[in-house]
Write an enzyme that holds these catalytic residues in place. Structure first.
Site, PDB file in Angstrom:
ATOM      1  N   THR A 183       0.683  -0.846  -0.262  1.00  0.00           N
ATOM      2  CA  THR A 183      -0.038  -0.325   0.434  1.00  0.00           C
ATOM      3  C   THR A 183       0.582   0.685   0.114  1.00  0.00           C
ATOM      4  O   THR A 183       1.676   1.108   0.439  1.00  0.00           O
ATOM      5  CB  THR A 183      -1.141  -0.060   1.008  1.00  0.00           C
ATOM      6  OG1 THR A 183      -1.910   1.261   0.767  1.00  0.00           O
ATOM      7  CG2 THR A 183      -0.756   0.558   2.231  1.00  0.00           C
ATOM      8  N   GLU A 327      -4.581  -3.081   4.684  1.00  0.00           N
ATOM      9  CA  GLU A 327      -4.084  -3.140   6.641  1.00  0.00           C
ATOM     10  C   GLU A 327      -5.261  -4.293   7.057  1.00  0.00           C
ATOM     11  O   GLU A 327      -5.213  -4.512   8.005  1.00  0.00           O
ATOM     12  CB  GLU A 327      -3.282  -2.571   6.953  1.00  0.00           C
ATOM     13  CG  GLU A 327      -1.917  -1.319   6.470  1.00  0.00           C
ATOM     14  CD  GLU A 327      -2.448  -0.114   6.135  1.00  0.00           C
ATOM     15  OE1 GLU A 327      -3.473  -0.657   5.058  1.00  0.00           O
ATOM     16  OE2 GLU A 327      -1.457   0.662   5.376  1.00  0.00           O
ATOM     17  N   LYS A 438      -6.854  10.161  -3.334  1.00  0.00           N
ATOM     18  CA  LYS A 438      -7.128   8.523  -3.603  1.00  0.00           C
ATOM     19  C   LYS A 438      -7.984   9.206  -5.082  1.00  0.00           C
ATOM     20  O   LYS A 438      -8.776   9.668  -5.327  1.00  0.00           O
ATOM     21  CB  LYS A 438      -8.298   8.102  -2.744  1.00  0.00           C
ATOM     22  CG  LYS A 438      -8.251   6.952  -2.642  1.00  0.00           C
ATOM     23  CD  LYS A 438      -8.311   5.686  -2.323  1.00  0.00           C
ATOM     24  CE  LYS A 438      -8.017   4.361  -2.604  1.00  0.00           C
ATOM     25  NZ  LYS A 438      -7.878   2.744  -1.495  1.00  0.00           N
ATOM     26  N   TRP A 443      -3.913   5.104  -4.611  1.00  0.00           N
ATOM     27  CA  TRP A 443      -3.475   6.785  -4.685  1.00  0.00           C
ATOM     28  C   TRP A 443      -2.635   6.951  -4.571  1.00  0.00           C
ATOM     29  O   TRP A 443      -1.566   6.838  -5.818  1.00  0.00           O
ATOM     30  CB  TRP A 443      -2.761   5.875  -2.892  1.00  0.00           C
ATOM     31  CG  TRP A 443      -3.414   5.092  -1.729  1.00  0.00           C
ATOM     32  CD1 TRP A 443      -3.284   4.039  -1.529  1.00  0.00           C
ATOM     33  CD2 TRP A 443      -4.333   5.705  -0.837  1.00  0.00           C
ATOM     34  NE1 TRP A 443      -4.423   3.736  -0.214  1.00  0.00           N
ATOM     35  CE2 TRP A 443      -5.168   5.437  -0.439  1.00  0.00           C
ATOM     36  CE3 TRP A 443      -4.657   7.160  -1.105  1.00  0.00           C
ATOM     37  CZ2 TRP A 443      -5.851   5.527   1.213  1.00  0.00           C
ATOM     38  CZ3 TRP A 443      -5.672   7.314   0.385  1.00  0.00           C
ATOM     39  CH2 TRP A 443      -5.976   6.769   0.739  1.00  0.00           C
TER      40      TRP A 443
HETATM   41  P1  AMP Z   1      -6.390   1.196   0.860  1.00  0.00           P
HETATM   42  O1  AMP Z   1      -5.520   0.530   1.609  1.00  0.00           O
HETATM   43  O2  AMP Z   1      -5.646   1.866  -0.520  1.00  0.00           O
HETATM   44  O3  AMP Z   1      -7.733   0.292   0.715  1.00  0.00           O
HETATM   45  O4  AMP Z   1      -7.443   2.418   1.178  1.00  0.00           O
HETATM   46  C1  AMP Z   1      -7.478   2.568   2.861  1.00  0.00           C
HETATM   47  C2  AMP Z   1      -7.711   4.009   2.428  1.00  0.00           C
HETATM   48  O5  AMP Z   1      -9.285   4.323   1.825  1.00  0.00           O
HETATM   49  C3  AMP Z   1      -8.908   4.588   4.402  1.00  0.00           C
HETATM   50  O6  AMP Z   1      -7.945   3.787   5.159  1.00  0.00           O
HETATM   51  C4  AMP Z   1      -9.647   5.746   3.815  1.00  0.00           C
HETATM   52  O7  AMP Z   1      -8.775   6.712   3.691  1.00  0.00           O
HETATM   53  C5  AMP Z   1     -10.004   5.165   2.357  1.00  0.00           C
HETATM   54  N1  AMP Z   1     -11.474   4.530   2.292  1.00  0.00           N
HETATM   55  C6  AMP Z   1     -11.898   3.297   2.337  1.00  0.00           C
HETATM   56  N2  AMP Z   1     -13.210   2.838   2.036  1.00  0.00           N
HETATM   57  C7  AMP Z   1     -13.753   4.199   2.235  1.00  0.00           C
HETATM   58  C8  AMP Z   1     -15.101   5.268   2.032  1.00  0.00           C
HETATM   59  N3  AMP Z   1     -16.190   4.068   2.150  1.00  0.00           N
HETATM   60  N4  AMP Z   1     -15.127   5.929   2.549  1.00  0.00           N
HETATM   61  C9  AMP Z   1     -14.708   7.159   2.276  1.00  0.00           C
HETATM   62  N5  AMP Z   1     -12.461   6.736   2.849  1.00  0.00           N
HETATM   63  C10 AMP Z   1     -12.475   5.000   2.787  1.00  0.00           C
END
Ligand code: AMP
Length: 542
Positions: A183, A327, A438, A443
């Site tokens: 990540t 994570e 995002k 990212w």
């Molecule tokens: P990732 O590790 O790439 O799956 O990203 C995780 C991050 O995505 C989380 O810590 C949030 O900042 C963002 N995220 C995931 N789901 C949501 C959601 N439903 N609404 C807003 N942000 C989200």
């Protein structure tokens, strides 16, 4: 006193064996890179995963070895997902949208010795191979489609041919690592989350428990979320557990392709990030209706705008807005409405669906305010969200620094998300403390972009902030304080990024300030910059 029940390891191979035996009619449908539509059962998937497991062992792959994939969603990728952990090795899924530099970093960091690739990525790997660790390549296709290549690559179908199709899977402790997914770091290099057999199985059991009723009996599920994003949200293990069919979309993720696939394959539930649903929703409006069987979508990765949730609900599609992270395996909270809430008027239901939903069993949550104190779960108090549970990372692969910072003294994982929690555990994300943007589910590290931009001689200070975007959720805006009177253009500044970032990670626009607003601790105040530029319109939206 210890109880007197057996203690069998929770291994991923168990779920594949279960599906092969119990759900003969369920299938894996794959729109393949070669252009055809392929179908096989869970039993056939198991046979091919067994064949692959023998091939891997013949190639010297054993316990703890990292095997990489660079591939779309398809049956061969799914076979790797089961064969590699089946023999105690680790499936490392690589995100093809990373820059070549990031890809080189993670393959070295993971120590990948073997890489399975779809035809799509062969030219990319040919260009990159000198920057990768020494490894063997396998192309996910048959002899007839094998391209000429400089990778000295093996052919996947040939690797499987003639091998035994049944085996007893090896047994080892359930805490053995099974998957690796990197990540974006808030600072510096990507960090690897190392899943275990136990964490993946518990995650799937919890997913099946909270979503089972909405999914229905043996649903047909479309994972648009890629297998390289947190195990496609666990679907490769949850689908065999509940006897679901998987409809794999391959590389074509535009609204029209997804609409057609949902229609012809009778998809009932589809999973993906908001950007994908934006495309599918526009297609539904253009065609004047939804694919007939589609009745449920799961959305996460970014916040789903209310207008889009409502758009789907009005077409009769139940939207489950979930929250999670690489994570957290990823499901941490999800928005399936409880029985009492289903009868609420549309407006109130939509307000609930806009939140990130209630916590999943096995994931504990707390919020910590600026004062370092736990905040009450009253739906109002805000703070950084911390989580704890058997499906949450306790550290990062081979990264002592990041591991030490990942969990607090009480053993909770800091998410970097700012949230409030209601008494019934409903999570509402309010902001993001981590410096990441995002875009379309992927990212962009603002710090990486800033470090590159500031190396331009005309840039004295800069900051990158996220701007909301209707298609990509967020896009980066670069704020620059110039070093002198010259105002460097965006193109000028981006030349410093060419070697290091993928093009989609470049800022969309640049604005100039005379002074940067600063916080009390001497950092650039992104909060104030976000406020200052909240009405800025990005070039593609003008
Ligand atoms: P990732 O590790 O790439 O799956 O990203 C995780 C991050 O995505 C989380 O810590 C949030 O900042 C963002 N995220 C995931 N789901 C949501 C959601 N439903 N609404 C807003 N942000 C989200």
């Amino acid at each position: 006193m210890d109880g007197l029940m057996m203690n069998r390891p929770l291994l991923q191979s168990g779920v594949l064996d279960f599906a092969a035996e119990s759900f003969p009619a369920a299938e894996i449908v794959s729109r393949r890179v070669e252009g055809d539509l392929h179908r096989q059962s869970w039993a056939q998937t198991r046979e091919r995963a067994v064949q692959l497991s023998f091939a891997l062992q013949d190639m010297g792959v054993g316990m703890g070895d990292r095997v990489a994939t660079l591939a779309w969603n398809g049956h061969r990728h799914l076979e790797i997902y089961h064969a590699v952990p089946g023999i105690g090795a680790i499936c490392h899924t690589i995100n093809p949208r990373l820059s070549p530099e990031q890809m080189a970093f993670i393959t070295h960091h993971a120590g990948d010795g073997l890489l399975f690739t779809d035809l799509t990525f062969v030219p990319l790997l040919e260009k990159l191979k000198d920057q990768l660790p020494p490894m063997r390549f396998v192309i996910l296709t048959d002899r007839a489609h094998m391209p000429e290549n400089t990778l000295d690559a093996l052919c996947y179908e040939e690797l499987l041919q003639g091998r035994a199709t049944d085996r007893d899977w090896p047994e080892f402790p359930e805490t053995t690592a099974s998957g690796l997914c990197y990540t974006s770091g808030t600072t510096g290099d990507p960090k690897g989350t190392l899943y275990t057999h136990r964490s993946n199985m518990l995650h799937s059991l919890a997913t099946a428990a909270v979503l089972g009723a909405d999914l229905g009996v043996q649903p047909r599920i479309l994972p648009v979320v890629p297998l390289f994003h947190v195990n496609a949200w666990g679907l490769p293990f949850t689908c065999p557990l509940i006897g679901a069919s998987m409809v794999m979309p391959g590389p074509h993720l535009d609204g029209a392709s997804l609409w057609d696939l949902c229609q012809t394959e009778g998809v009932q539930s589809a999973w993906g990030v908001p950007t994908i649903w934006q495309g599918l929703h526009s297609e539904m409006l253009a065609r004047g209706g939804k694919p007939e069987a589609l009745r449920h979508i799961v959305v996460g990765g970014s916040a789903m705008p209310r207008s889009l949730i409502e758009g789907f609900e009005k077409l009769g599609i139940d939207v489950n807005h979930a929250w999670g992270m690489t994570e957290t395996s990823p499901l941490g909270s999800q928005g399936s409405l409880t029985a009492d809430k289903r009868a609420l008027p549309l407006d109130q239901r939509m307000a609930l669906k806009q939140t990130q939903g209630r916590r999943v069993f096995g994931v504990d949550m707390k919020i910590i305010g600026d004062d370092g104190q736990r905040q009450s779960h009253d739906g109002v108090a805000m703070g950084e969200l911390f989580v704890r549970g058997n499906t949450v990372a306790s550290g990062y692969y081979n990264n002592a620094d990041a591991s030490a910072k990942a969990v607090d003294k009480e053993g909770w994982f800091g998410t970097g998300d700012i949230a409030s929690i209601s008494p019934d555990s409903t999570l509402t994300l309010r902001d993001r403390a981590k410096d990441l943007i995002k875009s379309g589910g992927e990212w962009i590290s603002s710090i990486d972009v800033e470090n590159l931009a500031v190396s331009h001689p005309d840039v004295a200070q800069c900051a990158v902030i996220a701007m909301p975007h209707p298609k990509w959720d967020e896009r980066p805006l670069l704020v620059v304080k110039c070093a002198g009177t010259a105002r460097p253009t965006l193109e000028d500044i981006c030349t410093t990024m060419d070697q290091h970032l993928a093009k989609w990670q470049f800022p969309d626009d640049v604005v100039y300030v005379d002074e940067m607003p600063m916080t009390a601790t001497g950092k650039i105040s992104k909060l104030r910059l976000r406020e200052q530029f909240k009405d800025h319109v990005l070039p593609d939206l003008r």
